[in-house]
Every structure is written in structure tokens, then in C-alpha cells.
Design a protein around this motif. Structure first.
Motif, PDB file in Angstrom:
ATOM      1  N   THR A 117      -6.197  20.551  -7.049  1.00  0.00           N
ATOM      2  CA  THR A 117      -7.018  20.891  -5.882  1.00  0.00           C
ATOM      3  C   THR A 117      -8.246  21.678  -6.313  1.00  0.00           C
ATOM      4  O   THR A 117      -9.346  21.460  -5.798  1.00  0.00           O
ATOM      5  N   ALA A 118      -8.078  22.585  -7.260  1.00  0.00           N
ATOM      6  CA  ALA A 118      -9.216  23.369  -7.750  1.00  0.00           C
ATOM      7  C   ALA A 118     -10.265  22.468  -8.385  1.00  0.00           C
ATOM      8  O   ALA A 118     -11.467  22.630  -8.150  1.00  0.00           O
ATOM      9  N   VAL A 119      -9.830  21.504  -9.179  1.00  0.00           N
ATOM     10  CA  VAL A 119     -10.780  20.593  -9.826  1.00  0.00           C
ATOM     11  C   VAL A 119     -11.491  19.748  -8.781  1.00  0.00           C
ATOM     12  O   VAL A 119     -12.714  19.594  -8.813  1.00  0.00           O
ATOM     13  N   LEU A 120     -10.726  19.189  -7.826  1.00  0.00           N
ATOM     14  CA  LEU A 120     -11.326  18.313  -6.819  1.00  0.00           C
ATOM     15  C   LEU A 120     -12.222  19.077  -5.844  1.00  0.00           C
ATOM     16  O   LEU A 120     -13.289  18.596  -5.464  1.00  0.00           O
ATOM     17  N   ALA A 121     -11.783  20.240  -5.411  1.00  0.00           N
ATOM     18  CA  ALA A 121     -12.522  20.952  -4.365  1.00  0.00           C
ATOM     19  C   ALA A 121     -13.614  21.863  -4.902  1.00  0.00           C
ATOM     20  O   ALA A 121     -14.612  22.089  -4.214  1.00  0.00           O
ATOM     21  N   SER A 165       0.825  -1.207   0.000  1.00  0.00           N
ATOM     22  CA  SER A 165       0.000   0.000   0.000  1.00  0.00           C
ATOM     23  C   SER A 165       0.861   1.261   0.000  1.00  0.00           C
ATOM     24  O   SER A 165       0.544   2.236  -0.686  1.00  0.00           O
ATOM     25  N   LEU A 166       1.948   1.238   0.749  1.00  0.00           N
ATOM     26  CA  LEU A 166       2.855   2.387   0.723  1.00  0.00           C
ATOM     27  C   LEU A 166       3.505   2.542  -0.652  1.00  0.00           C
ATOM     28  O   LEU A 166       3.723   3.661  -1.120  1.00  0.00           O
ATOM     29  N   GLY A 167       3.817   1.424  -1.297  1.00  0.00           N
ATOM     30  CA  GLY A 167       4.353   1.492  -2.661  1.00  0.00           C
ATOM     31  C   GLY A 167       3.369   2.147  -3.620  1.00  0.00           C
ATOM     32  O   GLY A 167       3.757   2.972  -4.454  1.00  0.00           O
ATOM     33  N   LEU A 168       2.085   1.783  -3.496  1.00  0.00           N
ATOM     34  CA  LEU A 168       1.064   2.439  -4.327  1.00  0.00           C
ATOM     35  C   LEU A 168       0.987   3.932  -4.024  1.00  0.00           C
ATOM     36  O   LEU A 168       0.838   4.754  -4.932  1.00  0.00           O
ATOM     37  N   ALA A 169       1.083   4.292  -2.735  1.00  0.00           N
ATOM     38  CA  ALA A 169       1.033   5.715  -2.358  1.00  0.00           C
ATOM     39  C   ALA A 169       2.190   6.478  -2.994  1.00  0.00           C
ATOM     40  O   ALA A 169       2.016   7.609  -3.470  1.00  0.00           O
ATOM     41  N   VAL A 170       3.366   5.863  -3.029  1.00  0.00           N
ATOM     42  CA  VAL A 170       4.523   6.507  -3.654  1.00  0.00           C
ATOM     43  C   VAL A 170       4.292   6.659  -5.156  1.00  0.00           C
ATOM     44  O   VAL A 170       4.615   7.704  -5.739  1.00  0.00           O
ATOM     45  N   ILE A 171       3.734   5.646  -5.786  1.00  0.00           N
ATOM     46  CA  ILE A 171       3.446   5.737  -7.227  1.00  0.00           C
ATOM     47  C   ILE A 171       2.470   6.875  -7.499  1.00  0.00           C
ATOM     48  O   ILE A 171       2.674   7.681  -8.416  1.00  0.00           O
ATOM     49  N   TYR A 172       1.400   6.967  -6.714  1.00  0.00           N
ATOM     50  CA  TYR A 172       0.429   8.051  -6.910  1.00  0.00           C
ATOM     51  C   TYR A 172       1.086   9.409  -6.724  1.00  0.00           C
ATOM     52  O   TYR A 172       0.820  10.345  -7.481  1.00  0.00           O
ATOM     53  N   THR A 173       1.935   9.523  -5.723  1.00  0.00           N
ATOM     54  CA  THR A 173       2.618  10.790  -5.485  1.00  0.00           C
ATOM     55  C   THR A 173       3.588  11.090  -6.623  1.00  0.00           C
ATOM     56  O   THR A 173       3.705  12.235  -7.058  1.00  0.00           O
ATOM     57  N   PHE A 174       4.265  10.061  -7.126  1.00  0.00           N
ATOM     58  CA  PHE A 174       5.184  10.225  -8.247  1.00  0.00           C
ATOM     59  C   PHE A 174       4.445  10.756  -9.476  1.00  0.00           C
ATOM     60  O   PHE A 174       4.989  11.530 -10.247  1.00  0.00           O
ATOM     61  N   TYR A 175       3.201  10.316  -9.656  1.00  0.00           N
ATOM     62  CA  TYR A 175       2.393  10.776 -10.785  1.00  0.00           C
ATOM     63  C   TYR A 175       1.635  12.064 -10.483  1.00  0.00           C
ATOM     64  O   TYR A 175       0.650  12.380 -11.139  1.00  0.00           O
ATOM     65  N   ARG A 176       2.091  12.765  -9.473  1.00  0.00           N
ATOM     66  CA  ARG A 176       1.557  14.081  -9.108  1.00  0.00           C
ATOM     67  C   ARG A 176       0.079  14.022  -8.723  1.00  0.00           C
ATOM     68  O   ARG A 176      -0.706  14.890  -9.097  1.00  0.00           O
ATOM     69  N   ALA A 177      -0.284  12.998  -7.974  1.00  0.00           N
ATOM     70  CA  ALA A 177      -1.626  12.884  -7.411  1.00  0.00           C
ATOM     71  C   ALA A 177      -1.478  12.705  -5.895  1.00  0.00           C
ATOM     72  O   ALA A 177      -1.761  11.641  -5.356  1.00  0.00           O
ATOM     73  N   PRO A 178      -0.989  13.759  -5.219  1.00  0.00           N
ATOM     74  CA  PRO A 178      -0.715  13.601  -3.788  1.00  0.00           C
ATOM     75  C   PRO A 178      -1.968  13.340  -2.962  1.00  0.00           C
ATOM     76  O   PRO A 178      -1.891  12.672  -1.934  1.00  0.00           O
ATOM     77  N   ASP A 179      -3.115  13.815  -3.420  1.00  0.00           N
ATOM     78  CA  ASP A 179      -4.350  13.559  -2.679  1.00  0.00           C
ATOM     79  C   ASP A 179      -4.681  12.068  -2.677  1.00  0.00           C
ATOM     80  O   ASP A 179      -5.041  11.493  -1.650  1.00  0.00           O
TER      81      ASP A 179
END
Length: 192
Positions: A156-160, A49-63
Motif C-alpha cells: 500500500t505504501a508503494v502504491l499510494a 475472472s474470479l479465479g484470477l482474483a483469487v490467484i492475485y490474492t493468493f500472491y498477496r496482491a489484494p489490490d
């Protein structure tokens, strides 16, 4: 290193860092399924799960990365550890489960089908990618996100703001799941 019929990784837009992250996630997923010891599986699942979190962050999806880290590696791991703390762990000498080869074959076939589609994906940042080629929609969000929402980040603008009702609905679902989990944990009944 090559993927999908001998194509170099760069031709499908995958960097060596991405390939390493994908390999880590794949290895931890397989080990989670193969380990007989439940505690070892839970720890490896947390790493997955942490590996997936790093991948998402790497792809500029920190949320999405934060959500995966909090729910996948955090809350799910705690619930699984609480579960095995309340139950007994069977003693076994075998370290790994027996491999179900027909299931491995089906999974391998699925991986090959998915890998065959990799050349169709544009590289990250490719100006010819569909998201960048549709300059009207993408350009509107990038040009007006700060002025219309006050958010400094377009995601953030799109999501919020632009998808505010969707995001609010997702937050309600996560909140309801958290409340339900706390209720279940608070209503434990111990019998002797």
C-alpha cells in the motif's frame, strides 16, 4: 503432476493449490471460448475472472485481486448481461463451437514456450530471488515505508505514496471509463 520437461511442481515454485487455481483459470478460459450459448460464456467468464482474483490474492496482491473482481467479474459481467438482455439470442442445438485446430496448435506452442521459462522463476519467498537479492532497494522500502508514509502495508505504501502519481493516473482512467459507461447506458435510444 509435472510441468516443463517433467520437472516436479515444487522445483518451479508451484504448490498444488496454485496448480489447481491455474487449472481452473485455464479450463474456464477454454470453456468461455468454446461455448456457443452467450449466457453460458458470460457466466463462465465471470468464474474465470474470479479465479484470477483469487490467484492475485493468493500472491498477496489484494489490490489487484479486488480490481479484477470488481471490474472483471463485476462490471464486465453486468455490461455483458445488459448487452444480451437488449439483443436476441440465436437458438442453436450445438452446445460448443467448432474447434479451430490451427489456432489450438499456435496456442499450444505458445504455452510450451512459456512453460519452458518456468524453471527460471524463483520460488515464492526464495531468498535468492532478484527482488530479495537487491537488499538496498527492497530493504529501503521495507524499513522506511511505515515511517515515511504511515501505511501499515508495504505494498500500500508503494502504491499510494512512492508510486502515487501512477496510482492516481490509473484511478483517473478507471473513473473516466466508469463515467463513460454510465453516459453510454444513460443515452440509449430505442427505436421501433
Amino acid at each position: 503432476m509435472s510441468v516443463a520437461a517433467g520437472l516436479p511442481l515444487q522445483s518451479v515454485g508451484i504448490t498444488p493449490i496454485e496448480a489447481s487455481l491455474f487449472a481452473f483459470v485455464l479450463i474456464t478460459a477454454v470453456l468461455t471460448a468454446l461455448f456457443r450459448d452467450v449466457l453460458a460464456s458470460i457466466v463462465i467468464f465471470a468464474a474465470y475472472s474470479l479465479g484470477l482474483a483469487v490467484i492475485y490474492t493468493f500472491y498477496r496482491a489484494p489490490d489487484v485481486g479486488l480490481t479484477e473482481a470488481a471490474i472483471g467479474a463485476g462490471v464486465t459481467t453486468v455490461f455483458l448481461l445488459l448487452t444480451i438482455a437488449k439483443t436476441t439470442r440465436p437458438a442453436t442445438d450445438a452446445r460448443f463451437e467448432a474447434i479451430n485446430w490451427p489456432a489450438v496448435g499456435v496456442c499450444g506452442l505458445f504455452v510450451l514456450v512459456v512453460a519452458a521459462t518456468l524453471p527460471a522463476f524463483p520460488a515464492v519467498g526464495d531468498p535468492g530471488s532478484p527482488i530479495l537479492a537487491n537488499a538496498d532497494v527492497t530493504g529501503y522500502y521495507l524499513a522506511n515505508a511505515y515511517d515515511e508514509t504511515g501505511a501499515e502495508n508495504a505494498v500500500t505504501a508503494v502504491l499510494a505514496a512512492y508510486r502515487g502519481f501512477d496510482t492516481f493516473g490509473e484511478a483517473i482512467v478507471v473513473f473516466a471509463a466508469g463515467v463513460a459507461s454510465l453516459l453510454v447506458l444513460g443515452r440509449e435510444v430505442f427505436t421501433t
